[in-house]
Design an enzyme around this catalytic site. Structure first.
Site, PDB file in Angstrom:
ATOM      1  N   SER A  92      35.354  36.163  48.678  1.00 41.16           N
ATOM      2  CA  SER A  92      34.137  36.675  48.855  1.00 41.16           C
ATOM      3  C   SER A  92      33.123  35.610  48.159  1.00 41.16           C
ATOM      4  O   SER A  92      33.484  34.772  47.273  1.00 41.16           O
ATOM      5  CB  SER A  92      34.174  37.788  47.873  1.00 41.16           C
ATOM      6  OG  SER A  92      32.642  38.101  47.507  1.00 41.16           O
ATOM      7  N   TYR A  98      34.528  42.101  39.393  1.00 42.85           N
ATOM      8  CA  TYR A  98      35.024  41.858  40.759  1.00 42.85           C
ATOM      9  C   TYR A  98      34.958  40.226  40.973  1.00 42.85           C
ATOM     10  O   TYR A  98      35.700  39.672  41.472  1.00 42.85           O
ATOM     11  CB  TYR A  98      33.984  42.590  41.708  1.00 42.85           C
ATOM     12  CG  TYR A  98      34.150  42.225  43.101  1.00 42.85           C
ATOM     13  CD1 TYR A  98      35.293  42.705  43.730  1.00 42.85           C
ATOM     14  CD2 TYR A  98      33.201  41.676  44.060  1.00 42.85           C
ATOM     15  CE1 TYR A  98      35.462  42.295  45.147  1.00 42.85           C
ATOM     16  CE2 TYR A  98      33.279  41.437  45.245  1.00 42.85           C
ATOM     17  CZ  TYR A  98      34.405  41.456  45.947  1.00 42.85           C
ATOM     18  OH  TYR A  98      34.468  41.496  47.121  1.00 42.85           O
TER      19      TYR A  98
HETATM   20  C1  8X3 Z   1      31.180  41.235  48.429  1.00 43.29           C
HETATM   21  C2  8X3 Z   1      30.107  40.287  48.172  1.00 43.29           C
HETATM   22  O1  8X3 Z   1      27.903  40.502  46.763  1.00 43.29           O
HETATM   23  O2  8X3 Z   1      29.067  42.586  46.689  1.00 43.29           O
HETATM   24  O3  8X3 Z   1      32.492  40.616  48.342  1.00 43.29           O
HETATM   25  O4  8X3 Z   1      29.905  40.533  45.415  1.00 43.29           O
HETATM   26  S1  8X3 Z   1      29.168  41.028  46.584  1.00 43.29           S
END
Ligand code: 8X3
Length: 259
Positions: free
Chosen positions: A144, A157
């Site tokens: 990502s 995340y």
């Molecule tokens: C998704 C991109 O901007 O939501 O992997 O982290 S974000």
């Protein structure tokens, strides 16, 4: 322009994790159309079975195998089914929560590390012998843009996706000289049915706000197209890292919204 490499007929198996929806499902469809025998894995058996039927009905080859990528024993059992594998697409993962570091839930962090990093590690370790035996294997890590820069509310995340990025980068160093390449695909804002909804625990309003006013966020097909392009380059060509975003997104924190 280099001609795309044609997978050597029936011998080319592509395993896709998280294939029950979004980027994984779109990638399975596109790799099948490109000539791969796709093996769809995800926890939701009914979904991947329906998709495998759809792909097969379109005249391509697909099989479904219910799998939780965080369950190492199940992953090892899955891997015994293969002597050779051409492509592994580590796509399973996702985000949970968008709270600041000060108040975010450590359990969310743990689960995100489990799915995005340990899940990728499990599949990669288990299938590396079969990828090597193919003589021309490809490991894809769908990371990502969160693996390359942070943003407020994203730390759990972001940390997990940085982990996935580091796994890809380190593996590439460690297996150089073997017939396996490592490709990292790092998408930015992608509008899928489930990503934002999962992140916000099913809250549709919060999920919709992520994409509010953004002209044409990326679609799952956009990302699948990029993955398929990278995978179908000739075996000696390694697309180390490909970052893709919608035109309206200049960085993780700079998004143009028409409100
Ligand atoms: C998704 C991109 O901007 O939501 O992997 O982290 S974000």
């Amino acid at each position: 322009m280099t001609a795309p490499a044609t997978p050597s007929a029936a011998s080319r198996i592509a395993v896709v994790t998280g294939a029950s929806s979004g980027i994984g499902a779109a990638t399975a469809r596109q790799l099948a159309a490109a000539g791969y025998r796709v093996v769809l894995t995800a926890r939701r058996k009914d979904r991947i079975e329906a998709l495998a039927e759809e792909i097969s009905a379109a005249g391509h080859s697909a099989a479904a195998y219910a799998l939780d990528v965080t369950d190492r024993a199940a992953v090892d059992e899955f891997a015994t089914a293969f002597r050779t594998v051409g492509v592994l697409v580590n796509n399973a993962g996702g985000a949970l929560g968008a709270d600041p570091v000060a108040t975010s839930d450590p359990e969310d962090w743990r689960r995100m590390y489990e799915t995005n990093v340990i899940g990728t590690l499990n599949l990669t370790q288990a299938l590396l012998p079969a990828l090597t035996a193919s003589g021309d294997g490809t490991v894809v890590v769908v990371s990502s843009t969160a693996g390359h820069g942070t943003y407020e509310g994203g730390a759990g995340y972001v940390a997990a996706k940085h982990g996935a990025h580091v796994l890809a980068e380190t593996l590439r160093l460690e297996i150089v000289g073997t017939p396996v390449r490592v490709i990292e695909i790092a998408p930015g804002m992608v509008k899928t049915d489930e990503f934002a909804l999962t992140r916000f625990g099913g809250d549709k309003e919060k999920a919709a706000r992520v994409y509010e006013g953004v002209a044409e966020p990326l679609t799952a097909d956009d990302v699948a197209d990029t993955i398929t392009w990278a995978v179908t380059r000739p075996g000696h060509v390694n697309v180390d890292l490909l970052v893709l975003r919608p035109r309206a997104q200049a960085s993780n924190t700079k998004v143009h919204r028409e409100l």
